[in-house]
Write an enzyme that holds these catalytic residues in place. Structure first.
Site, short mmCIF file in Angstrom:
data_model
loop_
_atom_site.label_atom_id
_atom_site.label_comp_id
_atom_site.label_asym_id
_atom_site.label_seq_id
_atom_site.Cartn_x
_atom_site.Cartn_y
_atom_site.Cartn_z
N TYR A 91 -10.47 -1.95 -11.72
CA TYR A 91 -11.08 -2.31 -10.59
C TYR A 91 -12.48 -1.64 -10.76
O TYR A 91 -13.15 -1.75 -9.74
CB TYR A 91 -10.45 -1.63 -9.34
CG TYR A 91 -8.91 -2.41 -9.32
CD1 TYR A 91 -9.00 -3.90 -8.92
CD2 TYR A 91 -7.99 -1.86 -9.73
CE1 TYR A 91 -7.77 -4.50 -8.55
CE2 TYR A 91 -6.70 -2.54 -9.55
CZ TYR A 91 -6.71 -3.94 -9.09
OH TYR A 91 -5.68 -4.50 -8.60
N TYR A 465 -6.52 -8.49 -2.30
CA TYR A 465 -6.52 -7.19 -1.45
C TYR A 465 -7.33 -6.14 -2.05
O TYR A 465 -7.66 -5.30 -1.37
CB TYR A 465 -4.92 -6.88 -1.27
CG TYR A 465 -4.48 -5.83 -2.26
CD1 TYR A 465 -4.47 -4.78 -2.37
CD2 TYR A 465 -3.91 -6.52 -3.51
CE1 TYR A 465 -3.80 -3.81 -3.29
CE2 TYR A 465 -3.66 -5.67 -4.54
CZ TYR A 465 -3.54 -4.34 -4.49
OH TYR A 465 -2.83 -3.52 -5.52
N ARG A 466 -7.78 -6.00 -3.31
CA ARG A 466 -8.70 -5.41 -3.86
C ARG A 466 -9.40 -6.06 -5.09
O ARG A 466 -8.83 -6.95 -5.52
CB ARG A 466 -8.35 -3.96 -4.23
CG ARG A 466 -7.30 -3.82 -5.17
CD ARG A 466 -7.01 -2.36 -5.43
NE ARG A 466 -5.72 -2.20 -6.07
CZ ARG A 466 -5.21 -0.90 -6.59
NH1 ARG A 466 -6.08 0.07 -6.43
NH2 ARG A 466 -4.12 -0.73 -7.20
#
Length: 517
Positions: A91, A465-466
């Protein structure tokens, strides 16, 4: 002086700002040379390092030092990018949203402030990892379990603020949060909810306090720097039974998901129930080169050989039961009856020597480990970014998402490596796009196909969601109901709390006024 400068700042002005940072935290903890800053790059990015190269990094040790850093950042208009342990790989890791930001490295703030064995909670700072908290509980013989993400080196606080999830009955991390301390952009320190009452006796026991509950504003937002967090821990149960069920057919995903849902809704299975696809399961034990020398995804014949050699399925379901042994036995009979109706089900409660089983069994009882990182060995020089859409826990949605992603990435030459995790009433689909980070063309293909599956999933009603730094704007743009009303509200809140626009600009696609253009 670093080659990268904060936006709109001259080298001379930044030199003065660095002097201010050094005065705030000490010379040792301001990093501005190329060698030191290399540790704040994202090793898994699909884009060039130049897209996310920090101008510097500053590592405070206290709230007071954070306040002093913020004062310098406000004076010079320097955007800060807070990270906890910087281990949020797939991420973005420790890298900032854009080049020229100053990373605010909170890893030195690593105190376990309190563990309450009676009431089952801990209070931690950002630099406390899952390993740290687990070791503390063991060393002090405290009968509480943590809930950890798969890589144990991650931050307890950081994962929770990023809406992370785990594998015990306490797997919804944000649900298990209670109370936080936040430093705002202007330096104001706020204790939220019940903690705002001086001498509060329930600040880590009652989440809501009085008035609006604002804790959620500081998750995935950059609206404040969270310096302390309360998190509930699970009392050690009197019994624990992990289990695995394998299914030989790819098409089993539909019926498996349908069978899991009522078990989860009725809390027969209380933990994060996970359906793991063949290659995710296999990659902890073998490499692709051991089975296939060609290019592109594995052919069906090789997949069948993998299943036979490793005694695994096309889908492999993991869950656990907890509590007094008689209760576990009753629940186990219900689970076996429900999942046994799915074609080809084979049940296991132990698999000696199976690396994948061992690390899953540890995760479901809150023992942090690093085994999952062996998936990067699936291909040489492996890296990954994760696509994480949410859906209802239905067989139709699971199959739709599976084929939406699998068909697209396999057509581009990548393997599908994924899992479905059912929480309380939602289904996380974690797709791990593994690529060769040393191959510029493969990195570019990975970047392109990732953007395509984001758009395709959103068109069918599946939102992430991310996400990785490079896709935050795209993801935010998919939440566009009523002319992006949600984003416009987020922008209004950001402008009110951080009018100078220095706090994590662009986090999850929300930009300050001065950078929106």
């Amino acid at each position: 002086m670093p080659a990268t400068l904060p936006p709109g700042l001259s080298a001379a002005a930044f030199s003065q700002a660095l002097a201010g940072f050094r005065q705030a935290v000490g010379k040792t903890y301001v990093y501005a040379d190329e060698t030191a800053l290399s540790s704040y790059l994202d090793p898994y990015s699909t884009t060039e390092d130049a897209a996310h190269t920090p101008a510097a990094a500053v590592a405070p040790h206290s709230v007071e030092e954070i306040q002093a850093v913020l004062k310098v950042a406000r004076e010079y208009g320097i955007p800060l990018w807070p990270v906890s342990t910087g281990k949020n790989y797939a991420y973005g890791g420790p890298a900032p949203r854009k080049s020229g930001y100053v990373v605010l490295d909170l890893a030195r703030m690593n105190r376990i402030i309190e563990v309450n064995a009676r009431d089952g909670y801990a209070v931690v700072e950002p630099g406390v990892s899952y390993f740290d908290l687990y070791r503390y509980l063991k060393e002090h013989d405290i009968p509480l379990w943590i809930d950890c993400a798969a890589p144990g080196w991650g931050s307890v606080l950081g994962n929770l603020l990023d809406h992370g999830a785990g594998y015990t009955p306490y797997g919804e991390h944000l649900t298990m949060q209670c109370g936080m301390q936040v430093v705002l952009a202007d330096g104001t320190v706020v204790d939220t909810a019940t903690g705002a009452l001086p001498g509060a006796r329930a600040s880590q026991l009652y989440k809501w306090g009085a008035g609006p509950w604002i804790d959620g504003l500081f998750t995935q937002s950059g609206l404040g720097i969270v310096t302390r967090l309360g998190v509930w821990l699970m009392p050690e149960p009197p019994g624990y039974r992990p289990f695995m069920v394998t299914f030989p057919d790819e098409d089993a995903l539909h019926d498996l998901t349908e069978a899991i849902r009522p078990l989860k809704l009725n809390m027969v299975i209380p933990n994060g129930a996970t359906s793991v696809e063949l290659l995710w399961e296999a990659a902890t034990r073998v490499t692709k080169a051991q089975y296939y020398g060609g290019k592109g995804p594995l052919p069906p014949s090789v997949r069948r050989k993998l299943m036979a050699d490793l005694d695994i399925g096309a889908w492999n379901f993991y869950a656990a039961l907890y509590g007094p042994p008689p209760m576990i036995e009753r629940s186990w009979s219900v689970v076996r009856d429900a999942l046994g109706k799915v074609k080809g089900a084979r049940f296991y409660t132990d698999r000696p020597g199976d690396t994948a089983w061992e690390y899953r069994a540890k995760l479901m009882r809150g023992i942090p480990n690093m085994t999952e990182y062996s998936l990067m060995n699936w291909i040489g020089s492996g890296a990954h970014i994760d696509f994480s859409p949410m859906s209802a826990p239905t067989g139709d949605d699971a199959v739709r998402l599976y084929h939406l992603i699998k068909d697209k990435v396999e057509a581009r030459g990548f393997d599908y490596i994924g899992e479905f995790l059912i929480g309380w009433r939602d289904q996380h689909h974690i797709f791990m796009l593994i690529f060769d980070r040393t191959d510029p063309q493969e990195r570019e293909r990975a970047h392109q196909v990732f953007g395509e599956i984001v758009a395709d999933a959103a068109a069918q009603g599946f939102g992430e969601y991310r996400t990785h730094l490079d896709f935050m704007d795209q993801i935010a743009a998919t939440y566009d109901w009523n002319d992006h009303a949600l984003r416009r509200l987020n922008e209004r809140v950001r402008d009110a709390l951080d009018p100078g626009g220095i706090m994590a600009p662009g986090k999850m696609g929300v930009w300050p006024r001065r950078m929106r253009a």
